[in-house]
Design a protein around this motif. Structure first.
Motif, PDB file in Angstrom:
ATOM      1  N   ILE A 156      -3.724  -3.967   0.554  1.00  0.00           N
ATOM      2  CA  ILE A 156      -2.275  -3.982   0.397  1.00  0.00           C
ATOM      3  C   ILE A 156      -1.857  -5.413   0.069  1.00  0.00           C
ATOM      4  O   ILE A 156      -2.244  -6.346   0.763  1.00  0.00           O
ATOM      5  CB  ILE A 156      -1.577  -3.514   1.685  1.00  0.00           C
ATOM      6  N   HIS A 173       1.512  -7.935  -0.847  1.00  0.00           N
ATOM      7  CA  HIS A 173       2.968  -8.050  -0.857  1.00  0.00           C
ATOM      8  C   HIS A 173       3.380  -9.503  -0.650  1.00  0.00           C
ATOM      9  O   HIS A 173       3.146 -10.088   0.401  1.00  0.00           O
ATOM     10  CB  HIS A 173       3.595  -7.188   0.254  1.00  0.00           C
ATOM     11  N   CYS A 176      -6.815 -10.297   6.939  1.00  0.00           N
ATOM     12  CA  CYS A 176      -5.467 -10.534   6.433  1.00  0.00           C
ATOM     13  C   CYS A 176      -5.321 -11.996   6.039  1.00  0.00           C
ATOM     14  O   CYS A 176      -5.773 -12.893   6.758  1.00  0.00           O
ATOM     15  CB  CYS A 176      -4.434 -10.161   7.504  1.00  0.00           C
ATOM     16  N   LEU A 221       1.463  -4.499  11.054  1.00  0.00           N
ATOM     17  CA  LEU A 221       1.679  -5.050   9.718  1.00  0.00           C
ATOM     18  C   LEU A 221       1.302  -4.029   8.646  1.00  0.00           C
ATOM     19  O   LEU A 221       2.008  -3.867   7.644  1.00  0.00           O
ATOM     20  CB  LEU A 221       0.862  -6.335   9.561  1.00  0.00           C
ATOM     21  N   ARG A 222       0.196  -3.315   8.865  1.00  0.00           N
ATOM     22  CA  ARG A 222      -0.237  -2.285   7.906  1.00  0.00           C
ATOM     23  C   ARG A 222       0.813  -1.184   7.767  1.00  0.00           C
ATOM     24  O   ARG A 222       1.180  -0.805   6.651  1.00  0.00           O
ATOM     25  CB  ARG A 222      -1.566  -1.674   8.347  1.00  0.00           C
ATOM     26  N   CYS A 270       3.897  -2.432   5.954  1.00  0.00           N
ATOM     27  CA  CYS A 270       3.630  -2.621   4.518  1.00  0.00           C
ATOM     28  C   CYS A 270       3.526  -1.280   3.795  1.00  0.00           C
ATOM     29  O   CYS A 270       4.017  -1.124   2.676  1.00  0.00           O
ATOM     30  CB  CYS A 270       2.346  -3.429   4.329  1.00  0.00           C
ATOM     31  N   GLN A 271       2.880  -0.314   4.439  1.00  0.00           N
ATOM     32  CA  GLN A 271       2.748   1.005   3.817  1.00  0.00           C
ATOM     33  C   GLN A 271       4.085   1.730   3.741  1.00  0.00           C
ATOM     34  O   GLN A 271       4.276   2.594   2.891  1.00  0.00           O
ATOM     35  CB  GLN A 271       1.727   1.834   4.589  1.00  0.00           C
ATOM     36  N   LYS A 298       6.859   0.119   3.160  1.00  0.00           N
ATOM     37  CA  LYS A 298       7.662  -0.957   2.574  1.00  0.00           C
ATOM     38  C   LYS A 298       9.006  -0.439   2.048  1.00  0.00           C
ATOM     39  O   LYS A 298       9.060   0.546   1.310  1.00  0.00           O
ATOM     40  CB  LYS A 298       6.872  -1.623   1.441  1.00  0.00           C
ATOM     41  N   TYR A 304       9.512 -11.888   5.886  1.00  0.00           N
ATOM     42  CA  TYR A 304       8.634 -10.713   5.857  1.00  0.00           C
ATOM     43  C   TYR A 304       9.144  -9.598   6.777  1.00  0.00           C
ATOM     44  O   TYR A 304       9.696  -8.609   6.307  1.00  0.00           O
ATOM     45  CB  TYR A 304       7.207 -11.119   6.224  1.00  0.00           C
ATOM     46  N   ILE A 361       9.751  -4.175   6.134  1.00  0.00           N
ATOM     47  CA  ILE A 361       9.382  -5.169   5.126  1.00  0.00           C
ATOM     48  C   ILE A 361      10.005  -4.692   3.823  1.00  0.00           C
ATOM     49  O   ILE A 361       9.756  -3.572   3.383  1.00  0.00           O
ATOM     50  CB  ILE A 361       7.858  -5.292   4.992  1.00  0.00           C
TER      51      ILE A 361
END
Length: 233
Positions: A136, A138, A150, A167-168, A171-172, A174, A220, A231
């Motif tokens: 991922i 970003h 990371c 965080l994953r 982000c997924q 987003k 972020y 995010i």
């Protein structure tokens, strides 16, 4: 093969009680009553989890947690005395994934352990999961799902399994707001979330510190007050 769990508590009765309930669930348990014995065990055994009492002779469970996180990523649960909120926050900051307050209900303790083991197993048996995006990217942030690494602007970030998971997920998702309750259930997979549970808040704060992200004007992880975190695209 059963998961191997290290239980560290200088109160023999508590260590024996924890071990009894976990062994009844077919976990393999190694008991240590001092931090020094635990350190030897950590180096000699292949572990799947550690349960650490905060108050240990010679070295605190918090320091023991820090030493574990220098080399290992398996889940760590802290046992804290009732009302010792600072120990809970410090433990999470040092890399613990969860905490249980004494006195505790043995069956709730078993449920917490099972939730952590399930999460850890998902990362270490990716061939049994539905295939997901391996990398991922970003805004300078790169998460490698397969290697669990990371980087931010090419600078490696040392994240605990829970921090990486948060965080994953963000982000997924987003652009979407993810509530603290959703994060908790996605990561731990159990029902022990309540509005007073500040576990996610502490992990988010620690993530921001590692990323050098501002609390007032984060680049972020943004807080959507009363809703959750996101995010942005």
């Amino acid at each position: 093969m059963s998961s191997k769990i290290l239980v560290v508590d200088d109160e023999k009765e508590i260590a024996d009680l924890v071990a009894l309930y976990l062994e009844n669930e077919n976990f393999t348990v190694i008991k240590c009553y001092t931090a020094m014995d635990a350190l030897r065990c950590i180096e000699e055994e292949t572990l799947d989890m550690a349960i650490l009492d905060v108050m240990l002779p010679g070295m605190s469970g918090l320091e023991l947690c820090r030493k574990i996180r220098e080399k290992y990523q398996y889940p760590v649960i802290m046992l804290t005395a009732k009302g010792e909120e600072i120990d809970k926050i410090t433990g999470l900051t040092l890399g613990a994934d969860d905490y249980i307050t004494k006195p505790f209900l043995p069956l709730e303790m078993v449920a917490r352990v099972k939730a952590q083991i399930r999460r850890y197993t998902r990362y270490n048996q990716s061939e049994n999961k539905k295939k997901e995006e391996e990398v991922i990217v970003h805004s300078g942030l790169v998460l490698n799902i397969k290697t669990h690494e990371c980087t931010l602007n090419e600078r490696p970030l040392t994240l605990t399994p829970t921090e990486f998971s948060i965080l994953r997920i963000l982000c997924q998702q987003k652009g979407n707001v993810v509530s603290a309750e959703e994060l908790f259930r996605e990561i731990w997979g159990d029902e022990y979330y309540s509005k007073s549970n500040n576990t996610i808040t502490v992990h988010i704060r620690h993530l921001r510190e590692k990323m050098g992200d501002s609390f007032e004007e984060p680049k972020y992880i943004k807080t959507v007050w009363g809703c959750g975190y996101k995010i942005e695209n």
